[in-house]
Scaffold this active site. Structure first.
Site, mmCIF file in Angstrom:
data_model
loop_
_atom_site.group_PDB
_atom_site.id
_atom_site.type_symbol
_atom_site.label_atom_id
_atom_site.label_comp_id
_atom_site.label_asym_id
_atom_site.label_seq_id
_atom_site.Cartn_x
_atom_site.Cartn_y
_atom_site.Cartn_z
ATOM 1 N N GLU A 93 0.778 -1.185 0.005
ATOM 2 C CA GLU A 93 0.062 -0.039 -0.005
ATOM 3 C C GLU A 93 1.168 1.279 -0.085
ATOM 4 O OE1 GLU A 93 -3.627 2.332 2.715
ATOM 5 O OE2 GLU A 93 -3.133 0.265 3.108
ATOM 6 N N ASP A 168 -1.982 12.398 -3.442
ATOM 7 C CA ASP A 168 -1.826 13.641 -3.449
ATOM 8 C C ASP A 168 -2.383 14.267 -4.975
ATOM 9 O OD1 ASP A 168 -1.633 16.616 -3.700
ATOM 10 O OD2 ASP A 168 -0.287 16.465 -1.987
ATOM 11 N N ASP A 204 -11.025 10.913 -4.958
ATOM 12 C CA ASP A 204 -11.958 11.616 -4.835
ATOM 13 C C ASP A 204 -11.853 12.949 -5.460
ATOM 14 O OD1 ASP A 204 -10.151 12.894 -3.174
ATOM 15 O OD2 ASP A 204 -11.683 13.584 -1.648
ATOM 16 N N THR A 242 -11.708 6.928 5.086
ATOM 17 C CA THR A 242 -10.353 7.598 5.499
ATOM 18 C C THR A 242 -10.791 9.014 5.877
ATOM 19 O OG1 THR A 242 -9.564 8.061 3.524
ATOM 20 C CG2 THR A 242 -9.052 5.751 4.392
ATOM 21 N N LYS A 243 -9.565 9.696 6.641
ATOM 22 C CA LYS A 243 -9.633 11.138 6.763
ATOM 23 C C LYS A 243 -10.068 11.529 5.371
ATOM 24 C CE LYS A 243 -5.969 13.169 7.815
ATOM 25 N NZ LYS A 243 -4.893 13.807 8.555
ATOM 26 N N PHE A 244 -8.969 11.555 4.473
ATOM 27 C CA PHE A 244 -9.178 12.211 3.115
ATOM 28 C C PHE A 244 -10.350 11.899 2.304
ATOM 29 C CE2 PHE A 244 -4.436 11.971 4.352
ATOM 30 C CZ PHE A 244 -4.287 13.489 4.220
#
Length: 265
Positions: A93, A168, A204, A242-244
């Site tokens: 990962e 990112d 996303d 997840t946070k993102f």
């Protein structure tokens, strides 16, 4: 560093990247050089948050990192020896962040060896804490840039899966060359996957999804399987938000996922 273990298509810069990371310098310049005329992420001297660990995190790190973690180096990882078992599938990962998905997925795929790669030490510390608290036995961690780790620490056809969740997006046009999904990275991933191995990418960011969509067929050794892929041999349910991912959903972003299979050719 043991340069004898560097793959033939790679010429590592003599500057010791592993020492820079170990010293707390969270920069990730690309050290490998590729001569295949493909595109690779070029990050130069871009700096990342260094952060500090809490006292408990430091104690957990000191006690457990030597067994569960590695720093970027030019030595191939002996996966069966590290995990203490033979015959298990190995999934890498890249960019595990704080490890929310990694820790949540681990119990569901206890038969797989999962290696989380992240350059941000506080993120690895959070994952390490979750691994120790929950007695997770099938997760290990490497601190370093994902492309470098993939190129310098894994031989060809050694992985059953590669995951890149919410990389990112580098939204500014002048920064697109920093994106990890590039023709060269896809070629490198394909070379490290076993025949039938799976690459899973999720984003996303709508414009980044378009960027990836234009590259789905650029690597001949990766067969694009779309999404979803019902017979995928690798777990594709990320179990938790997840946070993102949560931030994106809060902004009504659409999650786009991509799956490829390494061809047998």
């Amino acid at each position: 560093m043991n340069n004898a273990d560097i793959p033939e298509n790679n010429s590592a810069n003599p500057e010791p990247a592993a020492e820079n990371v170990a010293a707390g310098n969270d920069r990730r310049p690309l050290k490998s050089e590729f001569d295949d005329d493909l595109d690779y992420p070029r990050l130069g001297s871009v700096g990342f948050r260094r952060g500090t660990l809490t006292e408990n995190q430091e104690a957990t790190w000191e006690a457990n990192w030597p067994r569960l973690g590695r720093e970027l180096s030019d030595e191939f990882i002996d996966v069966p020896a590290w995990f203490g078992r033979e015959g298990s599938r190995t999934i890498l990962e890249i960019g595990s962040g704080t490890g929310t998905s990694t820790a949540a997925m681990a119990p569901v795929e206890a038969g797989n060896n999962v290696i989380a790669v992240e350059i941000y030490r506080p993120g690895l510390a959070k994952l390490l804490g979750a691994v120790v608290r929950n007695d997770i036995e099938n997760v290990r961690m490497v601190r370093g840039d994902g492309v470098e780790v993939l190129n310098r620490m894994f031989p060809e056809a050694s992985l059953d899966g590669v995951r890149i969740f919410f990389p990112d997006p580098w939204p500014k046009a002048r920064h697109h060359k920093r994106r990890i999904i590039q023709s060269g990275t896809l070629n490198l991933i394909a070379s490290r996957l076993k025949p039938g191995g799976v690459l899973h990418v999720a984003t996303d960011h709508a414009e980044y999804a378009e960027w990836i969509s234009e590259l789905v067929n650029v690597e001949p050794k990766l067969e694009y399987m779309g999404w979803p892929w019902e017979d995928c041999p690798q777990l594709t349910d990320r179990q938790v938000i997840t946070k993102f991912e949560g931030r994106g959903l809060d902004l009504d972003h659409t999650i786009t996922e991509f799956l490829w299979r390494r061809t047998s050719d």
